[in-house]
Design an enzyme around this catalytic site. Structure first.
Site, short mmCIF file in Angstrom:
data_model
loop_
_atom_site.label_atom_id
_atom_site.label_comp_id
_atom_site.label_asym_id
_atom_site.label_seq_id
_atom_site.Cartn_x
_atom_site.Cartn_y
_atom_site.Cartn_z
N ASN A 1 -4.88 133.03 -44.60
CA ASN A 1 -5.92 132.90 -45.61
C ASN A 1 -6.73 134.15 -45.85
O ASN A 1 -7.30 134.71 -44.94
CB ASN A 1 -6.88 131.81 -45.16
CG ASN A 1 -6.63 130.55 -45.92
OD1 ASN A 1 -6.45 130.60 -47.13
ND2 ASN A 1 -6.60 129.44 -45.24
N CYS A 2 -6.80 134.55 -47.13
CA CYS A 2 -7.76 135.57 -47.52
C CYS A 2 -8.75 134.86 -48.42
O CYS A 2 -8.66 134.94 -49.64
CB CYS A 2 -7.07 136.69 -48.28
SG CYS A 2 -5.73 137.39 -47.36
N VAL A 3 -9.67 134.14 -47.82
CA VAL A 3 -10.58 133.30 -48.60
C VAL A 3 -11.94 133.42 -47.97
O VAL A 3 -12.08 134.01 -46.89
CB VAL A 3 -10.03 131.85 -48.63
CG1 VAL A 3 -10.24 131.16 -47.30
CG2 VAL A 3 -10.61 131.05 -49.77
#
Lengths: 349, 429, 75
Positions: free
Chosen positions: B242-244
């Protein structure tokens, strides 16, 4: 620090002027404390001086809400106070409305703390608890000392710039805002505990009481779109390349208004997304996938849309609070109405 | 079924001539770590390795993932199955854990949204990662690599580094051994023991290649909800890609140490019967959301659960998934508690969730992620300070005070973790 | 946003993927979209097909604006 100057707001009854027969009186000023003001003076001691009291009739206030608020505020401002105390109003509805309205204006316009006190069911509490500290009182004047103690304790903290505790600790009515704090247990431990309580039918307290989302009245339909100017708005973060207004990837604090008068479509060279909440690949490859300018232009050319507004508006909906989105929307709507736009198409990701 | 976690506490960390555990000190051969991290991945241009200890004046940003070094000693499969090991079912036998340290992948940003870890100061209070001995890997990839390839390269590199460090404790003698036996009783007995039957629904974010989670190496976007043993995630069956927003993304470390699973196992057999974990996803179409929610609810019902804890990942549209699951469970008479963070605005006055259902009457709040915090300057920044303004929760002007940062809690890694990892919560004020 | 614009008196239609959220927040005219990263597109389709899909969604939104509704309506 101190001594600080406080002004007190009272109605005709607590101001010692008279009962219901004097409820129509317009605002007047008395120097120094009157009635409950003496109690405040005693509780604060030398730290806070009650410099003046503004008194107004309950009927006058409730029948001229805006004007009365303005006049009371102007009278108070003359004393350059550091604090305003109003009431307590107990369960007196008109008085409660006046106290709430005065405190609201004081906090908002004079930028100083204001504290009032009311019985939770006072109609004035419902109107102003979200913006003003209202100490919870009993329904009758029998609770005067108790109320004054809570009010002065809370006001003292506000004057000294000390952190204010939660409603249960300080005795004010919950303002409907959310504040962070630390628990002794992790969220996971609390979740399992709450589940077991719920399964056993024991009382449990949700940590997030559900809100009631409000509704707006339905608007009549647009007569014919072929005669109307349509504006495009998106919360999907489509901005000119380079994001000239620096709209944040999430929790946006602003929106942009961008000229599309000369464009027939969005291209990867002209526009991109600033939205940080979804995979930007598809929107960047073809921004029309979020802001459908190409299709809208075609429909305009064919006469299905009267005219496409030469500007579109964009913000980022990611993590941006409902309240702030609403504020953007109202500002944009007013701008559009001024420009003669008749309908809006909003796209979200 | 039994998994033993051998705990090897790490209280000191330094660079050494050989990677090895010596008492409670972990010595790391820096060049070898870099070499192992890089692996044979041609996409990786360079790897920098630094150490960050609790209390140091260090800021790490942008952080991609945090991973706990573990090694599989006995039992089927290997650590991080499907990604750097085979796909045999994990969660049995024995696994050694280097407790107290973590691999942190950082450096060049993949998308908009990675967060930071402060090793001291006010920001350190919000993240358990601030209390770990961190091995920080700054990884750069070759120019021209697509974002999706970039994400994968960093994800795998971090796993390789954690596995490499884990190997150091293969032959170490654990200070303690935690035994996770499940089910605790044979099934027929379980039904009659009079304890409440509880399941756990673990939502995983799966919104596109940069916002994804992997189960045995499989992208969960295409997952139909499925069942997991309580111990599988302890062996790295779930890996974050995840790049959130940093505050409520579930890192690989969170999955390895899932606090809901720990708590349900802890109370299994005494206060409740833990029937199993249903993993589901949070996709980007309504059709997918409805399908997964329906399916997850069905699995909980098939398990025979009368209650369930639902954990979330992310905010905004995943609120809709969570609410569908809550409503579906409650409609079937399965009592539900949801763990969620809030986005109530920096003043706390806005509505916290994008979607609600009257069925969600038991919510554990893990904090308002919009609350603002000022982070003082740090002596050392690992990663790239210029990224701060682009971080979710940062704003232009975030760099206003020299080296200091004004951000929302959203930017702090794990601050409002929705597995319930932290002690922060929001209440009415 | 649709709700607040209507509060100001300008009719608004909301094209969005996650209809339940729009419904909860209070939009009155809602048109379901394709997917969160591409509400008015589908990268799996050809350019031409994708554009007709987008056009159809916009047309549906225009119809929604022209339709008298009795309550929150998903078109």
């Amino acid at each position: 620090m101190g001594p600080w100057k406080a002004v007190v707001y009272l109605n005709q009854f607590f101001g010692g002027i008279g009962g219901e027969e004097k409820a129509g009186m317009e605002p007047v000023v008395r120097s120094g404390p009157v009635g409950p003001g003496n109690l405040f003076a005693e509780l604060f001691g030398p730290e806070v001086e009650m410099v003046a009291t503004v008194i107004c009739g309950d009927n006058y206030f409730s029948e001229h809400l805006e004007e009365a608020t303005e006049r009371v505020l102007a009278l108070m401002e003359g004393f350059r106070p550091d604090l305003v105390l109003a009431g307590p109003a107990f369960n007196a509805g008109r008085y409660g409305i006046a106290c709430g309205s005065v405190c609201n204006a004081v906090v908002d316009r004079l930028g100083i703390p204001a504290v009032t006190g009311m019985y939770p069911e006072n109609h004035g509490a419902e109107l102003s608890r979200r913006s003003v500290f209202i100490v919870e009182t009993r329904g009758t004047t029998a609770g005067m000392r108790e109320a004054a103690e809570k009010m002065s304790r809370l006001a003292g903290k506000l004057l000294r710039g000390e952190p204010v505790g939660f409603p249960e600790e300080e005795g004010y009515l919950p303002r409907g805002i959310r504040r962070n704090t630390f628990s002794a247990e992790t969220g996971a431990v609390r979740a399992v505990k709450m589940l077991l309580q719920k399964m056993k039918g024991e009382p449990f307290a949700t940590e997030y009481p559900l809100p009631a989302f409000d509704r707006v009245p339905l608007l009549p339909p647009v007569d014919r779109m072929s005669r109307v100017t349509l504006a495009l708005v998106t919360s999907g973060g489509i901005v000119p390349r380079g994001n000239p207004d620096c709209i944040e990837a999430s929790s946006a604090t602003r929106y942009g208004k961008y000229d599309i008068g000369a464009l027939s479509e969005m291209t990867p060279e002209s526009h991109e997304t600033a939205h940080g909440g979804y995979d930007p690949t598809y929107a960047n490859a073809d921004p029309n996938r979020v802001l459908p300018l190409d299709a809208a232009r075609d429909l305009e050319r064919e006469g299905r849309i009267g005219k496409l507004h030469p500007f579109y508006y964009a913000t980022v909906g990611n993590g941006t609070s409902v309240a702030r989105c609403g504020q953007f929307a109202r500002e944009i709507a007013r701008d559009l109405i001024r420009s003669g736009v008749g309908a809006v198409l909003i796209t979200s990701t | 079924m039994l998994l033993e976690l051998g705990i090897i506490p790490v209280e000191e960390i330094d660079w050494g001539r050989k990677t090895a555990i010596d008492g409670k000190a972990l010595h790391i051969h820096r060049e070898e770590l870099i070499e192992e991290t890089r692996g044979n991945d041609f996409r990786i241009a360079s790897v920098r390795a630094d150490l960050a200890r609790p209390g140091e004046s260090v800021r790490i940003l942008p952080v991609k993932d945090v991973i706990e070094p573990r090694v599989k000693i006995e039992g089927r499969g290997g650590i991080f199955p499907g990604l750097i090991s085979g796909v045999e079912t994990v969660g049995t036998g024995r696994t050694h854990v280097l407790k107290g340290c973590a691999v942190v992948t950082a450096g060049q940003v993949v998308g908009f949204q990675e967060g930071l870890i402060d090793m001291s100061g006010p920001g350190a209070r919000y993240s358990s990662f601030s209390r770990l001995l961190n091995i920080v890997l700054g990884i750069d990839v070759l120019p021209g690599i697509s974002p999706h390839q970039h994400e994968e390269a960093l994800r795998l590199a971090g796993l390789r580094a954690a596995a490499y460090l884990g190997e150091a404790c293969r032959s170490a003698v654990p200070e303690s051994v935690e035994r996770f036996e499940w089910p605790r009783f044979p099934t027929p007995v379980r039904r009659d023991a009079g304890l409440p039957d509880v399941a756990y629904v673990c939502m995983l974010l799966s919104q596109g290649l940069l916002h994804d989670t992997y189960l045995y190496g499989r992208d969960v976007k295409s997952l139909l909800p499925t069942l997991l043993l309580p111990t599988e995630s302890m062996d790295g069956a779930i890996v974050s890609g995840n790049c959130v927003s940093a505050c409520d993304k579930n890192t690989t470390y969170h999955h390895q140490n899932n606090p809901v699973i720990s708590e349900l196992l802890r109370r299994d057999g005494t206060d409740l019967r833990f029937l199993g974990t249903v993993v589901t996803n949070a996709n980007v179409t309504l059709r997918d959301k409805v399908r997964s929610a329906e399916y997850a609810v069905k699995l909980v019902e098939m398990l025979g659960a009368r209650g369930a804890v639902v954990s979330k990942e992310g905010f905004g549209n995943p609120d809709a998934d969570a609410m569908m699951i809550c409503a579906g469970l409650e409609e079937r008479g399965i009592r539900t508690v949801l763990i969620s963070d809030e986005f109530a605005g920096s003043d706390g006055a806005s509505q916290s969730l994008a979607d609600v259902t009257p069925h969600a009457d038991a919510i554990v709040s893990v904090g308002n992620a919009n609350e603002r915090i000022t982070l003082p300057p740090m002596e050392r920044v690992l990663g790239d300070i210029r990224v701060a303004e682009k971080l979710a929760g940062g704003q232009s002007g975030s760099l206003a005070r020299a080296g200091g940062l004004g951000v929302e809690l959203q930017a702090l890694l794990g601050a409002t973790n929705e597995l319930g990892f932290e002690v922060l919560y929001a209440r009415g004020g | 946003m649709a709700k607040e614009m209507e509060r100001e008196g300008i009719p608004a239609v909301h094209i969005c993927t996650i209809v339940p959220i729009s419904r909860t927040v209070g939009a009155n005219r809602i048109v379901p979209a394709v997917a969160i990263p591409h509400p008015l597109g589908d990268p799996c389709k050809s350019k031409t097909e994708e554009k007709s899909l987008r056009r159809a969604l916009v047309e549906k939104a225009l119809q929604a604006l022209e339709t008298k509704i009795e309550g929150q309506t998903v078109f």
